[in-house]
Write an enzyme that holds these catalytic residues in place. Structure first.
Site, PDB file in Angstrom:
ATOM      1  N   ASP A  11       0.920  -1.216  -0.027  1.00 27.49           N
ATOM      2  CA  ASP A  11       0.100  -0.110   0.036  1.00 27.49           C
ATOM      3  C   ASP A  11       0.952   1.318  -0.106  1.00 27.49           C
ATOM      4  OD1 ASP A  11      -1.466   2.145   0.428  1.00 27.49           O
ATOM      5  OD2 ASP A  11      -2.372   1.118   2.539  1.00 27.49           O
ATOM      6  N   TYR A 228       1.935   0.555  15.402  1.00 26.90           N
ATOM      7  CA  TYR A 228       0.714   0.305  14.275  1.00 26.90           C
ATOM      8  C   TYR A 228       1.070   1.146  13.043  1.00 26.90           C
ATOM      9  CZ  TYR A 228      -3.387  -0.253  11.938  1.00 26.90           C
ATOM     10  OH  TYR A 228      -4.518  -0.496  10.921  1.00 26.90           O
ATOM     11  N   LYS A 231      -2.699  -2.533   8.510  1.00 29.92           N
ATOM     12  CA  LYS A 231      -2.708  -3.878   8.384  1.00 29.92           C
ATOM     13  C   LYS A 231      -1.918  -4.593   7.391  1.00 29.92           C
ATOM     14  CE  LYS A 231      -4.896  -5.701  12.023  1.00 29.92           C
ATOM     15  NZ  LYS A 231      -4.056  -6.479  12.826  1.00 29.92           N
ATOM     16  N   SER A 242      -5.573 -32.145 -10.809  1.00 26.40           N
ATOM     17  CA  SER A 242      -4.783 -33.200 -11.000  1.00 26.40           C
ATOM     18  C   SER A 242      -4.109 -33.544  -9.738  1.00 26.40           C
ATOM     19  CB  SER A 242      -3.681 -32.804 -12.124  1.00 26.40           C
ATOM     20  OG  SER A 242      -4.477 -32.133 -13.454  1.00 26.40           O
TER      21      SER A 242
HETATM   22  C1  F6R Z   1      -7.439  -0.297   8.293  1.00 24.06           C
HETATM   23  C2  F6R Z   1      -7.092   0.756   7.620  1.00 24.06           C
HETATM   24  C3  F6R Z   1      -8.025   2.019   7.944  1.00 24.06           C
HETATM   25  C4  F6R Z   1      -7.451   3.035   8.774  1.00 24.06           C
HETATM   26  C5  F6R Z   1      -8.309   4.319   9.181  1.00 24.06           C
HETATM   27  C6  F6R Z   1      -7.480   5.385   9.895  1.00 24.06           C
HETATM   28  O1  F6R Z   1      -6.702  -1.435   7.967  1.00 24.06           O
HETATM   29  O2  F6R Z   1      -6.443   0.983   6.822  1.00 24.06           O
HETATM   30  O3  F6R Z   1      -9.028   1.698   8.581  1.00 24.06           O
HETATM   31  O4  F6R Z   1      -6.696   2.502   9.896  1.00 24.06           O
HETATM   32  O5  F6R Z   1      -8.704   4.861   8.200  1.00 24.06           O
HETATM   33  O6  F6R Z   1      -6.617   5.734   9.033  1.00 24.06           O
HETATM   34  P1  F6R Z   1      -5.446   6.904   9.499  1.00 24.06           P
HETATM   35  O7  F6R Z   1      -4.721   6.648  11.137  1.00 24.06           O
HETATM   36  O8  F6R Z   1      -4.449   6.978   8.646  1.00 24.06           O
HETATM   37  O9  F6R Z   1      -6.246   8.422   9.601  1.00 24.06           O
HETATM   38 MG    MG Z   2      -3.665   2.318   3.306  1.00 24.78          MG
HETATM   39 MG    MG Z   3      -4.747  -2.182   2.543  1.00 24.19          MG
END
Ligand code: F6R
Ligand code: MG
Ligand code: MG
Length: 365
Positions: A11, A228, A231, A242
């Site tokens: 990402d 964090y 994800k 097969s």
């Molecule tokens: C879950 C995800 C989103 C972000 C949420 C907060 O994997 O990517 O739910 O965690 O949008 O994002 P921030 O902290 O970047 O504002």
């Molecule tokens: Mg993202």
């Molecule tokens: Mg993602």
């Protein structure tokens, strides 16, 4: 011929928020892949995506964890990050955790799943890409495909599958691994893979060969970054037919949208909804988590495809169940089991709240 299949994903910027990928990022990715193919580094490629994650699906003869190929992927993500910055994309460069590439992508942020095998005369392969979840999300589907006769009737009636399969399971926290023989050690393995935030299936092998028939990406960003950072949005490749589960047996586990971790802020459980590529954009409460499947036939390393496997209407009921489960879980708001248990919130805001309040807790008699 012996071929290596590599899926490398990251990402590097979301459009809008964390819901999709901007077309200009996609374009930059394909430019790089096209050049790598023309230069002869890779045999073929397909650019895949789900939600805010881009995946480079590539075939080549360089083997797994190859420095040249991983460097190419890193440079491509870096180049896409420049585009993401130019277009003001959200979280530009999010998954590139280090400043410079060294050796291979392990511990650097992007996820990868790779396997080398002898291409069979006809080689059907299914690639799975998921968003808003974590590598352990593949545990239940892989178990069902390769070990559950209620899912895979081939285990019962196809003599070439009747012996069962071997599963390699990683302990992501203890940094160790173990191989289980199934069906003999089914109950032992379930003790571990039933805890998918810690134990994840990395490979599946036939009983009599060390050539993988399935592989997953297993990196956990928070373990690398110590905090964090989003994800891990895993990928998986499964060979089929097969003497291996049929295409329909590989896809069948996803008719049940099982509960996975990773929804909203990586801190909630939700159903893993199988969708066609048209619907790979998680928006409701940044979700619910979803999975797409791209099907290919390999021919001399060429990726003939993709077919959009979950676009099939026979997955409509699974989608409806997922939407109903999403409604049900959402009504828990900030309560478990929608929100993840406290131990798994360790790398979110929870430690800060704890720190702030620690002096206000009093001992009780
Ligand atoms: C879950 C995800 C989103 C972000 C949420 C907060 O994997 O990517 O739910 O965690 O949008 O994002 P921030 O902290 O970047 O504002
Ligand atoms: Mg993202
Ligand atoms: Mg993602």
């Amino acid at each position: 011929m012996e071929v290596t299949l590599s899926i490398i994903k990251a990402d590097v910027g979301g459009f809008v928020g964390h819901s999709d990928v901007h077309p200009e990022l996609r374009k930059r990715c394909v430019e790089h892949l096209d050049k790598a193919k023309k230069d002869g580094m890779i045999i073929d490629y397909c650019q895949g995506e789900v939600g805010d994650d881009i995946a480079m699906i590539m075939t080549h003869t360089l083997g797994i964890e190859n420095e040249k190929l991983h460097k190419f992927a890193w440079d491509t993500f870096t180049s896409m990050t420049e585009v993401a910055k130019e277009y003001g994309q959200y979280g530009a460069g999010q998954d590139l955790l280090v400043d410079a590439f060294s050796g291979n992508l392990k511990g650097m942020g992007p996820g990868f799943a790779e396997m080398t095998f002898e291409e069979r005369p006809a080689e059907p392969i299914l690639i799975f890409l998921a968003d808003k979840t974590e590598p352990g999300a593949w545990n239940m589907p892989l178990y069902k495909m390769f070990a559950d006769p209620f899912n895979t009737i081939g285990l019962v009636i196809d003599p070439s599958m009747h012996e069962g399969f071997r599963f390699e399971v990683l302990d992501l926290i203890g940094e160790r691994k173990i191989i289980f023989n199934l069906p003999e050690e089914m109950y032992d393995m379930l003790v571990f893979i039933g805890s998918p935030s810690r134990y994840v299936i990395k490979h599946v092998f036939r009983k009599n060969s060390d050539e993988p028939v399935a592989v997953t990406s297993t990196q956990r960003l928070f373990l690398m970054a110590g905090r964090y950072v989003g994800k891990d949005d895993p990928v998986m490749a499964v060979r089929s037919q097969s003497g291996l589960p049929a295409v329909g047996e590989v896809l069948e586990p996803f008719a049940f949208p099982h509960t996975v971790a990773g929804w909203m802020r990586g801190s909630h459980h939700g159903p893993l909804m199988p969708v066609g590529v048209e619907d790979d954009t998680p928006t409701r409460f940044d979700g619910p988590p979803r999975v797409v499947s791209l099907g290919f036939q390999l021919k001399d390393g060429k990726l003939i495809g993709p077919r959009d496997m979950f676009a099939d209407i026979s997955y409509n009921n699974a989608r409806q169940i997922a939407l109903d489960a999403a409604d049900y879980l959402r009504r828990h708001g900030p309560f478990e089991p929608h929100r993840l248990p406290q131990e798994e919130m360790e790398y979110t805001t929870m430690p800060n709240v704890m720190k702030k309040l620690k002096d206000r807790f009093e001992a009780v008699d």
